[in-house]
Design a protein around this motif. Structure first.
Motif, PDB file in Angstrom:
ATOM      1  N   GLU A   4       0.877  -1.243  -0.154  1.00 27.29           N
ATOM      2  CA  GLU A   4      -0.072   0.032  -0.159  1.00 27.29           C
ATOM      3  C   GLU A   4       0.907   1.269   0.068  1.00 27.29           C
ATOM      4  N   VAL A   5       0.307   2.321  -0.368  1.00 29.80           N
ATOM      5  CA  VAL A   5       1.144   3.790  -0.596  1.00 29.80           C
ATOM      6  C   VAL A   5      -0.011   4.845  -0.034  1.00 29.80           C
ATOM      7  N   ARG A   6       0.371   5.285   0.990  1.00 30.48           N
ATOM      8  CA  ARG A   6      -0.379   6.321   1.594  1.00 30.48           C
ATOM      9  C   ARG A   6       0.464   7.613   1.775  1.00 30.48           C
ATOM     10  N   LYS A  16       3.555  13.507  -5.613  1.00 28.69           N
ATOM     11  CA  LYS A  16       4.113  13.296  -6.928  1.00 28.69           C
ATOM     12  C   LYS A  16       5.018  12.031  -6.409  1.00 28.69           C
ATOM     13  N   LEU A  17       5.605  12.035  -5.566  1.00 29.18           N
ATOM     14  CA  LEU A  17       6.525  10.719  -5.270  1.00 29.18           C
ATOM     15  C   LEU A  17       5.732   9.541  -4.980  1.00 29.18           C
ATOM     16  N   ALA A  18       4.514   9.778  -4.029  1.00 28.76           N
ATOM     17  CA  ALA A  18       3.628   8.581  -3.927  1.00 28.76           C
ATOM     18  C   ALA A  18       3.240   7.977  -5.246  1.00 28.76           C
ATOM     19  N   GLU A  19       3.052   9.078  -6.053  1.00 29.14           N
ATOM     20  CA  GLU A  19       2.310   8.409  -7.410  1.00 29.14           C
ATOM     21  C   GLU A  19       3.398   7.638  -8.234  1.00 29.14           C
ATOM     22  N   GLY A  26       2.824  -1.137  -9.093  1.00 26.44           N
ATOM     23  CA  GLY A  26       1.645  -1.459  -9.245  1.00 26.44           C
ATOM     24  C   GLY A  26       0.464  -1.333  -8.380  1.00 26.44           C
ATOM     25  N   VAL A  27       0.473  -0.306  -7.642  1.00 21.00           N
ATOM     26  CA  VAL A  27      -0.659  -0.192  -6.877  1.00 21.00           C
ATOM     27  C   VAL A  27      -1.195   1.444  -6.933  1.00 21.00           C
ATOM     28  N   GLU A  28      -2.163   1.722  -6.068  1.00 19.98           N
ATOM     29  CA  GLU A  28      -2.609   3.146  -6.242  1.00 19.98           C
ATOM     30  C   GLU A  28      -2.059   3.813  -5.132  1.00 19.98           C
ATOM     31  N   ALA A  29      -1.682   4.902  -5.145  1.00 25.80           N
ATOM     32  CA  ALA A  29      -1.577   5.906  -3.864  1.00 25.80           C
ATOM     33  C   ALA A  29      -2.737   6.553  -3.638  1.00 25.80           C
ATOM     34  N   LYS A  30      -2.743   6.418  -2.321  1.00 22.63           N
ATOM     35  CA  LYS A  30      -3.944   7.087  -1.639  1.00 22.63           C
ATOM     36  C   LYS A  30      -3.571   8.121  -0.501  1.00 22.63           C
ATOM     37  N   THR A  31      -4.416   8.901  -0.376  1.00 25.69           N
ATOM     38  CA  THR A  31      -3.974   9.810   0.935  1.00 25.69           C
ATOM     39  C   THR A  31      -4.329   9.074   2.234  1.00 25.69           C
TER      40      THR A  31
END
Length: 137
Positions: A4-6, A16-19, A26-31
């Motif tokens: 996961e990316v938060r 920008k870094l998260a994306e 291969g995942v979605e960046a979320k807040t």
């Protein structure tokens, strides 16, 4: 392996870094508004130190973690807050020694940061983390 990316981003730099990380793995960046709903092996967490404090969004996100997290990997367009690490330690959430930092635009300072090289570097960093940890899981 579950990844996961938060992130929390006031000016869009950490976003920008998260994306870039999310695309690389291969995942979605979320807040940090999006709670973790299931156990994760690696959580890439983007935050920053704002005048010696972490933002309440990040603090609340960490405090609301109720699932098992294998390891948190910090990234930022500023220094990584020791307060973030302290909160994670208080919840017994493992923190990786690996971190990614680069400059972020702040007014007229570092206007073009993170730049394409920074985004390439963070993507390679994330891929290396996943590859290395994939051998462990």
């Amino acid at each position: 392996m579950k990844i996961e990316v938060r992130y929390f981003s006031r000016r869009g730099n950490t976003k920008k870094l998260a994306e870039a990380i999310a695309r690389a793995v291969g995942v979605e960046a979320k807040t940090t508004d999006a709670l973790l709903m299931e156990d994760v092996d690696i959580l890439f967490l983007g935050s920053s130190d704002y005048c010696g404090r972490i933002d309440e969004n990040v603090k609340n996100f960490i405090e609301d973690i109720r699932i098992k997290v294998g390891k948190v990997i910090n990234f930022s367009t500023a220094k990584i807050s020791k307060k973030v690490k302290k909160l994670l330690n208080e919840k017994d959430i493992p923190i990786g020694d690996e971190e990614f930092h680069c400059k972020g635009a702040l007014g007229i300072l570092y206007r073009k940061r993170p730049n394409e090289n920074d985004l390439k570097d963070v993507a390679e960093f994330a891929q290396k983390i996943v590859k290395t940890n994939n051998k462990i899981y």
